[in-house]
Motif scaffolding. Sequence first.
Motif, PDB file in Angstrom:
ATOM      1  N   LYS A  57      10.929   3.056  -9.911  1.00  0.00           N
ATOM      2  CA  LYS A  57       9.402   3.687 -10.029  1.00  0.00           C
ATOM      3  C   LYS A  57       9.066   2.220  -9.260  1.00  0.00           C
ATOM      4  O   LYS A  57       7.570   1.760  -9.329  1.00  0.00           O
ATOM      5  CB  LYS A  57       9.107   3.582 -11.928  1.00  0.00           C
ATOM      6  CG  LYS A  57       8.542   5.603 -11.823  1.00  0.00           C
ATOM      7  CD  LYS A  57       8.199   5.836 -12.818  1.00  0.00           C
ATOM      8  CE  LYS A  57       8.248   7.136 -13.121  1.00  0.00           C
ATOM      9  NZ  LYS A  57       7.394   7.861 -14.364  1.00  0.00           N
ATOM     10  N   SER A  58       9.202   1.237 -10.491  1.00  0.00           N
ATOM     11  CA  SER A  58       8.923  -0.283 -10.153  1.00  0.00           C
ATOM     12  C   SER A  58       9.587  -0.821  -8.472  1.00  0.00           C
ATOM     13  O   SER A  58       8.557  -1.615  -8.190  1.00  0.00           O
ATOM     14  CB  SER A  58       9.683  -1.468 -10.855  1.00  0.00           C
ATOM     15  OG  SER A  58      11.072  -1.555 -11.207  1.00  0.00           O
ATOM     16  N   GLN A  59      10.626  -0.535  -7.969  1.00  0.00           N
ATOM     17  CA  GLN A  59      10.824  -1.033  -7.052  1.00  0.00           C
ATOM     18  C   GLN A  59       9.975  -0.133  -6.221  1.00  0.00           C
ATOM     19  O   GLN A  59       9.410  -0.634  -4.722  1.00  0.00           O
ATOM     20  CB  GLN A  59      11.875   0.023  -6.897  1.00  0.00           C
ATOM     21  CG  GLN A  59      12.817  -0.105  -5.332  1.00  0.00           C
ATOM     22  CD  GLN A  59      12.963  -2.263  -4.825  1.00  0.00           C
ATOM     23  OE1 GLN A  59      14.073  -2.808  -5.721  1.00  0.00           O
ATOM     24  NE2 GLN A  59      12.745  -2.500  -4.048  1.00  0.00           N
ATOM     25  N   VAL A  60       9.426   1.264  -6.270  1.00  0.00           N
ATOM     26  CA  VAL A  60       8.675   1.732  -5.574  1.00  0.00           C
ATOM     27  C   VAL A  60       6.858   1.423  -5.622  1.00  0.00           C
ATOM     28  O   VAL A  60       7.020   0.921  -4.409  1.00  0.00           O
ATOM     29  CB  VAL A  60       8.270   3.364  -5.800  1.00  0.00           C
ATOM     30  CG1 VAL A  60       6.866   3.690  -4.918  1.00  0.00           C
ATOM     31  CG2 VAL A  60       8.944   3.990  -5.480  1.00  0.00           C
ATOM     32  N   ILE A  61       7.061   0.850  -6.472  1.00  0.00           N
ATOM     33  CA  ILE A  61       5.468  -0.181  -6.957  1.00  0.00           C
ATOM     34  C   ILE A  61       5.781  -1.689  -6.075  1.00  0.00           C
ATOM     35  O   ILE A  61       4.814  -2.015  -5.027  1.00  0.00           O
ATOM     36  CB  ILE A  61       5.102  -0.291  -7.945  1.00  0.00           C
ATOM     37  CG1 ILE A  61       4.941   1.197  -9.065  1.00  0.00           C
ATOM     38  CG2 ILE A  61       3.860  -0.757  -8.452  1.00  0.00           C
ATOM     39  CD1 ILE A  61       4.297   1.358 -10.442  1.00  0.00           C
ATOM     40  N   GLU A  62       6.557  -2.383  -5.923  1.00  0.00           N
ATOM     41  CA  GLU A  62       6.983  -3.333  -5.186  1.00  0.00           C
ATOM     42  C   GLU A  62       6.491  -3.064  -3.807  1.00  0.00           C
ATOM     43  O   GLU A  62       5.922  -3.814  -3.103  1.00  0.00           O
ATOM     44  CB  GLU A  62       8.064  -3.614  -5.177  1.00  0.00           C
ATOM     45  CG  GLU A  62       8.268  -4.480  -6.788  1.00  0.00           C
ATOM     46  CD  GLU A  62       9.855  -5.359  -7.008  1.00  0.00           C
ATOM     47  OE1 GLU A  62      10.409  -5.798  -6.120  1.00  0.00           O
ATOM     48  OE2 GLU A  62      10.107  -5.361  -8.147  1.00  0.00           O
ATOM     49  N   GLN A 115       3.592  -3.471   1.133  1.00  0.00           N
ATOM     50  CA  GLN A 115       3.093  -2.609   2.410  1.00  0.00           C
ATOM     51  C   GLN A 115       1.455  -2.667   2.176  1.00  0.00           C
ATOM     52  O   GLN A 115       0.682  -2.880   3.205  1.00  0.00           O
ATOM     53  CB  GLN A 115       3.692  -1.195   2.021  1.00  0.00           C
ATOM     54  CG  GLN A 115       3.522   0.342   3.339  1.00  0.00           C
ATOM     55  CD  GLN A 115       3.532   1.225   2.986  1.00  0.00           C
ATOM     56  OE1 GLN A 115       3.544   1.443   2.184  1.00  0.00           O
ATOM     57  NE2 GLN A 115       3.103   1.871   4.451  1.00  0.00           N
ATOM     58  N   LEU A 116       0.802  -3.067   1.434  1.00  0.00           N
ATOM     59  CA  LEU A 116      -0.670  -3.346   1.314  1.00  0.00           C
ATOM     60  C   LEU A 116      -0.662  -4.117   1.589  1.00  0.00           C
ATOM     61  O   LEU A 116      -1.704  -5.237   1.894  1.00  0.00           O
ATOM     62  CB  LEU A 116      -0.845  -2.660  -0.343  1.00  0.00           C
ATOM     63  CG  LEU A 116      -0.622  -1.051  -0.267  1.00  0.00           C
ATOM     64  CD1 LEU A 116      -1.423  -1.396  -2.176  1.00  0.00           C
ATOM     65  CD2 LEU A 116      -1.349  -0.363   0.411  1.00  0.00           C
ATOM     66  N   ALA A 117      -0.086  -5.567   0.754  1.00  0.00           N
ATOM     67  CA  ALA A 117      -0.243  -6.761   1.448  1.00  0.00           C
ATOM     68  C   ALA A 117       0.172  -7.179   2.904  1.00  0.00           C
ATOM     69  O   ALA A 117      -0.572  -7.842   3.299  1.00  0.00           O
ATOM     70  CB  ALA A 117       0.597  -7.395   0.223  1.00  0.00           C
ATOM     71  N   GLU A 118       0.956  -6.353   3.495  1.00  0.00           N
ATOM     72  CA  GLU A 118       1.605  -7.124   5.123  1.00  0.00           C
ATOM     73  C   GLU A 118       0.251  -5.781   5.838  1.00  0.00           C
ATOM     74  O   GLU A 118      -0.055  -6.413   7.289  1.00  0.00           O
ATOM     75  CB  GLU A 118       2.542  -6.116   5.622  1.00  0.00           C
ATOM     76  CG  GLU A 118       3.095  -6.172   4.703  1.00  0.00           C
ATOM     77  CD  GLU A 118       5.106  -6.070   4.635  1.00  0.00           C
ATOM     78  OE1 GLU A 118       4.766  -5.098   5.246  1.00  0.00           O
ATOM     79  OE2 GLU A 118       5.862  -6.329   4.049  1.00  0.00           O
ATOM     80  N   VAL A 167       2.478   9.552  -0.987  1.00  0.00           N
ATOM     81  CA  VAL A 167       2.860   8.612  -2.351  1.00  0.00           C
ATOM     82  C   VAL A 167       2.561   9.740  -3.586  1.00  0.00           C
ATOM     83  O   VAL A 167       1.304  10.088  -3.545  1.00  0.00           O
ATOM     84  CB  VAL A 167       1.710   7.167  -1.856  1.00  0.00           C
ATOM     85  CG1 VAL A 167       2.953   6.444  -1.381  1.00  0.00           C
ATOM     86  CG2 VAL A 167       0.971   7.526  -1.670  1.00  0.00           C
ATOM     87  N   LYS A 168       2.583   8.791  -5.018  1.00  0.00           N
ATOM     88  CA  LYS A 168       2.648   9.361  -6.499  1.00  0.00           C
ATOM     89  C   LYS A 168       1.189   8.534  -6.444  1.00  0.00           C
ATOM     90  O   LYS A 168       1.253   7.034  -6.641  1.00  0.00           O
ATOM     91  CB  LYS A 168       3.371   8.914  -7.015  1.00  0.00           C
ATOM     92  CG  LYS A 168       4.868   9.997  -7.239  1.00  0.00           C
ATOM     93  CD  LYS A 168       5.640  10.292  -7.925  1.00  0.00           C
ATOM     94  CE  LYS A 168       6.330  10.921  -8.391  1.00  0.00           C
ATOM     95  NZ  LYS A 168       6.192  11.650  -9.122  1.00  0.00           N
ATOM     96  N   ASN A 169       0.364   9.173  -7.166  1.00  0.00           N
ATOM     97  CA  ASN A 169      -1.161   8.392  -7.067  1.00  0.00           C
ATOM     98  C   ASN A 169      -1.247   7.113  -8.365  1.00  0.00           C
ATOM     99  O   ASN A 169      -1.004   6.111  -7.976  1.00  0.00           O
ATOM    100  CB  ASN A 169      -1.633   9.048  -7.401  1.00  0.00           C
ATOM    101  CG  ASN A 169      -2.095  10.436  -5.992  1.00  0.00           C
ATOM    102  OD1 ASN A 169      -2.304  10.066  -4.998  1.00  0.00           O
ATOM    103  ND2 ASN A 169      -2.875  11.929  -6.703  1.00  0.00           N
ATOM    104  N   THR A 170      -0.440   7.584  -9.411  1.00  0.00           N
ATOM    105  CA  THR A 170       0.131   7.096  -9.921  1.00  0.00           C
ATOM    106  C   THR A 170       0.551   5.510  -9.796  1.00  0.00           C
ATOM    107  O   THR A 170       0.626   4.601  -9.991  1.00  0.00           O
ATOM    108  CB  THR A 170       1.264   7.501 -10.992  1.00  0.00           C
ATOM    109  OG1 THR A 170       2.423   7.676 -11.265  1.00  0.00           O
ATOM    110  CG2 THR A 170      -0.031   8.329 -11.560  1.00  0.00           C
ATOM    111  N   LEU A 171       2.143   5.907  -8.817  1.00  0.00           N
ATOM    112  CA  LEU A 171       2.189   3.874  -8.690  1.00  0.00           C
ATOM    113  C   LEU A 171       1.475   3.768  -7.293  1.00  0.00           C
ATOM    114  O   LEU A 171       1.430   2.253  -7.508  1.00  0.00           O
ATOM    115  CB  LEU A 171       4.098   4.751  -7.213  1.00  0.00           C
ATOM    116  CG  LEU A 171       4.632   5.190  -8.868  1.00  0.00           C
ATOM    117  CD1 LEU A 171       5.827   6.235  -7.726  1.00  0.00           C
ATOM    118  CD2 LEU A 171       4.794   4.938  -9.482  1.00  0.00           C
TER     119      LEU A 171
END
Length: 173
Positions: free
Chosen positions: A6-11, A16-19, A53-57
Amino acid sequence: MTREEKSQVIENLTAQLAENTIIYLADISGLDAGDTSKLRRACFKAGVSLNVVKNTLLAKAMESSEKDFGELTGTLKGNTSLMVSDTGNAPAKVIKEFRKKSERPILKGAFIEEAIFVGDDKLTTLSEIKSKEEVIGDIIGLLQSPAKNVISALKSGGSTIAGIVKTLSEKEG
């Protein structure tokens, strides 16, 4: 999914959001496998990346991002697909074109160059946004227009003046 996964997916989502400065959120639930495949192909052709994508992540990635996603986090309910592109109107055009044959995907919201759009009613507006290249082309066209007018006037004026001088010199002689 383990905590590490989960933490890897969030990272990955945060990166992706930053780029990217053009991010769309859509609901593609209800599409069968064939239609989903067609949508993915249409996205690929338009240069749009599509990921479910999962909403929570995604919400956690948005929170940890340096960008302010404002009301977009409120749209993270139900099925969510992340559409990323380099062209502001490309995902909207894909959705609009695909909706000619299907009720989905439904636009939840978009983040374009720090502007936030929420709701499916913004789809037409988003599809009409000009790309950076189109705006630059319009500006260049506008800048060239006065110069072309001046050059045209000088050319036509020059032949007129030359004609008048020639006619006057012939009359005097």
